[in-house]
Write an enzyme that holds these catalytic residues in place. Structure first.
Site, PDB file in Angstrom:
ATOM      1  N   ASP A   7      34.596  40.189  34.165  1.00 36.67           N
ATOM      2  CA  ASP A   7      35.721  39.965  35.064  1.00 36.67           C
ATOM      3  C   ASP A   7      35.461  38.613  35.718  1.00 36.67           C
ATOM      4  O   ASP A   7      34.615  38.495  36.607  1.00 36.67           O
ATOM      5  CB  ASP A   7      35.799  41.075  36.119  1.00 36.67           C
ATOM      6  CG  ASP A   7      36.845  40.774  37.197  1.00 36.67           C
ATOM      7  OD1 ASP A   7      37.535  39.744  37.091  1.00 36.67           O
ATOM      8  OD2 ASP A   7      36.959  41.576  38.149  1.00 36.67           O
ATOM      9  N   LYS A  26      43.697  32.164  41.115  1.00 37.82           N
ATOM     10  CA  LYS A  26      42.712  31.467  41.952  1.00 37.82           C
ATOM     11  C   LYS A  26      42.429  30.070  41.376  1.00 37.82           C
ATOM     12  O   LYS A  26      42.619  29.073  42.059  1.00 37.82           O
ATOM     13  CB  LYS A  26      41.437  32.278  42.049  1.00 37.82           C
ATOM     14  CG  LYS A  26      41.700  33.669  42.650  1.00 37.82           C
ATOM     15  CD  LYS A  26      40.528  34.585  42.496  1.00 37.82           C
ATOM     16  CE  LYS A  26      40.869  36.040  42.689  1.00 37.82           C
ATOM     17  NZ  LYS A  26      41.357  36.378  44.014  1.00 37.82           N
ATOM     18  N   TRP A  84      35.169  44.765  43.652  1.00 41.14           N
ATOM     19  CA  TRP A  84      35.947  44.723  42.408  1.00 41.14           C
ATOM     20  C   TRP A  84      35.212  45.449  41.302  1.00 41.14           C
ATOM     21  O   TRP A  84      35.822  46.160  40.487  1.00 41.14           O
ATOM     22  CB  TRP A  84      36.287  43.276  42.034  1.00 41.14           C
ATOM     23  CG  TRP A  84      37.126  42.645  43.098  1.00 41.14           C
ATOM     24  CD1 TRP A  84      36.767  41.643  43.948  1.00 41.14           C
ATOM     25  CD2 TRP A  84      38.464  43.024  43.486  1.00 41.14           C
ATOM     26  NE1 TRP A  84      37.794  41.372  44.827  1.00 41.14           N
ATOM     27  CE2 TRP A  84      38.838  42.199  44.564  1.00 41.14           C
ATOM     28  CE3 TRP A  84      39.370  43.984  43.023  1.00 41.14           C
ATOM     29  CZ2 TRP A  84      40.090  42.293  45.188  1.00 41.14           C
ATOM     30  CZ3 TRP A  84      40.614  44.081  43.638  1.00 41.14           C
ATOM     31  CH2 TRP A  84      40.964  43.241  44.702  1.00 41.14           C
TER      32      TRP A  84
HETATM   33  N1  PMP Z   1      38.430  40.991  40.219  1.00 36.64           N
HETATM   34  C1  PMP Z   1      38.103  40.046  41.111  1.00 36.64           C
HETATM   35  C2  PMP Z   1      36.738  39.429  41.047  1.00 36.64           C
HETATM   36  C3  PMP Z   1      39.027  39.648  42.076  1.00 36.64           C
HETATM   37  O1  PMP Z   1      38.701  38.708  42.970  1.00 36.64           O
HETATM   38  C4  PMP Z   1      40.295  40.256  42.106  1.00 36.64           C
HETATM   39  C5  PMP Z   1      41.377  39.856  43.090  1.00 36.64           C
HETATM   40  N2  PMP Z   1      41.028  39.186  44.188  1.00 36.64           N
HETATM   41  C6  PMP Z   1      40.565  41.265  41.171  1.00 36.64           C
HETATM   42  C7  PMP Z   1      39.631  41.579  40.231  1.00 36.64           C
HETATM   43  C8  PMP Z   1      41.901  41.963  41.172  1.00 36.64           C
HETATM   44  O2  PMP Z   1      42.813  41.113  40.578  1.00 36.64           O
HETATM   45  P1  PMP Z   1      44.371  41.388  40.533  1.00 36.64           P
HETATM   46  O3  PMP Z   1      44.868  41.327  41.926  1.00 36.64           O
HETATM   47  O4  PMP Z   1      44.846  40.263  39.663  1.00 36.64           O
HETATM   48  O5  PMP Z   1      44.573  42.719  39.901  1.00 36.64           O
END
Ligand code: PMP
Length: 362
Positions: free
Chosen positions: A172, A196, A103
């Site tokens: 994030d 989550k 991520w």
């Molecule tokens: N950052 C992290 C740490 C994640 O775990 C995720 C999704 N699993 C995301 C960003 C992406 O999030 P989204 O699907 O809401 O765009």
């Protein structure tokens, strides 16, 4: 009712049963309004009351100071990957990124479109199995971005990084938001998809210092400026009304559980039970370094891909769902977010013990 099974999904993830029951009851009529929660106008009194209560609860539980905006946006955390640099990183500036997983890699890739993005630390040398302590900042970063919990690799920062003078911290927090107390004031911007720990998919919580909202670029499409959403209570366009309502219910549930400190103790207990078993096991091993382990996503393997597959098949049959690890780590991942019940961890540990026993004597 259909039997509910233990859902170890990394997100969307399990939600508290009382929350789902209350939502179910309000689908046909929100309270006595005669209109279901999915059907209310976002401009009407009933939804505005839901919104205001949700924001107030968020502020109360998160200890969010008054000089921060709380926004409920769309586009997922993935949209924050570009919205942050679009607002705060100009072509001549540098932003620093702590690259601790997939991520974070996606976030830095977006920043590179708008300015210079410097890797201040990375743990890629060992497939992201730890959170690095060696951080080397650039001269004058506009901001420092980190991912507090690495959903895929099962690592989590134990404390917030210190940032150089003049920079602000961006987090994030998608996979550990409100799973433990947060020091909001040490951040400029915190963002998280709610799917989550806080509710369903479709809502992105953004907590941003008001001074930054003012500072953000004005030279952007309206929807991509934080000020647009700050000025309109996240209602410049139609917000994700049902998602915001659900987040409000989860926040109430969190408050009833005793708030974020109580939730942290609960999460430490749950993850501790599984790590405790894994540390004593001769068959299973965790993939993350001990001092970097996540309380949210416990990643483990047997070291034998066929045995992992066998374990996963048997676990699914026994009602332990979505335990398969991400393909970049392999093996298993048990996601134990706020709403995941301790009974599910106890049952999993029992099942794993039995599986190990069978494979010892086989
Ligand atoms: N950052 C992290 C740490 C994640 O775990 C995720 C999704 N699993 C995301 C960003 C992406 O999030 P989204 O699907 O809401 O765009």
């Amino acid at each position: 009712m259909t039997r509910r099974i233990y859902n170890f999904s990394a997100g969307p993830a399990t939600l508290p049963v009382p929350v789902l029951e209350e939502a179910r009851d309000n689908l046909l009529s929100l309270g006595s309004t005669g209109i279901g929660i999915l059907e209310h106008s976002h401009r009407g009194k009933a939804f505005v009351a839901v919104y205001e209560e949700t924001e107030a609860l968020c502020r109360e539980l998160g200890g969010i100071p008054d000089d921060y905006e709380v926004l409920f946006l769309q586009g997922g955390a993935s949209s924050q990957f570009f919205m942050t640099p679009m607002n705060f990183l100009s072509a001549d500036d540098t932003a620093d990124y702590l690259v601790t997983g997939s991520w974070a890699k996606k976030a830095i890739a977006e920043a590179k479109r708008f300015g210079t993005a410097h890797v201040a630390a990375t743990s890629e040398d060992r497939n992201f199995c730890y959170t690095p302590s060696d951080v080397s900042y650039s001269d004058r970063p506009a901001y420092v971005h980190f991912t507090s919990n690495n959903t895929i690799f099962g690592t989590q920062f134990k404390s917030d990084p210190q940032v150089p003078e003049g920079a602000f911290l961006v987090c994030d927090a998608s996979s550990d938001i409100f799973s433990r107390p947060i020091d909001v004031a040490s951040h400029g911007l915190i963002y998280a998809g709610t799917q989550k720990n806080l509710g369903p998919s479709g809502v992105t919580l953004v907590i941003i210092r008001k001074e930054l909202v003012e500072r953000g670029s004005q030279d952007l499409p309206t929807m991509l400026q934080y000020r647009t959403h700050a000025k309109t209570q996240s209602m410049f366009n139609t917000p994700p009304t049902f998602g915001i309502y659900m987040v409000g219910l989860v926040l109430k549930w969190l408050r009833d559980q005793g708030g974020l400190s109580a939730m942290e103790a609960h999460n430490v207990d749950k993850a501790g039970r599984l790590y405790g078993f894994l540390d004593d096991s001769d068959l299973f091993q965790t993939t993350a370094d001990v001092d970097s382990r996540s309380l949210m996503n416990v990643t483990f393997v047997t070291g034998d891909a066929d045995l992992d597959a066998e374990f996963l098949t048997e676990a699914t049959e026994a009602g332990f769902d979505t335990l398969k690890g991400h393909r970049s780590v392999g093996g298993m991942r048990a996601s134990l977010y706020n709403a995941f019940p301790v009974e599910g961890v106890v049952a999993l540990v029992q099942f794993m013990g039995d599986f190990e026993e069978r494979h010892r004597t086989a």
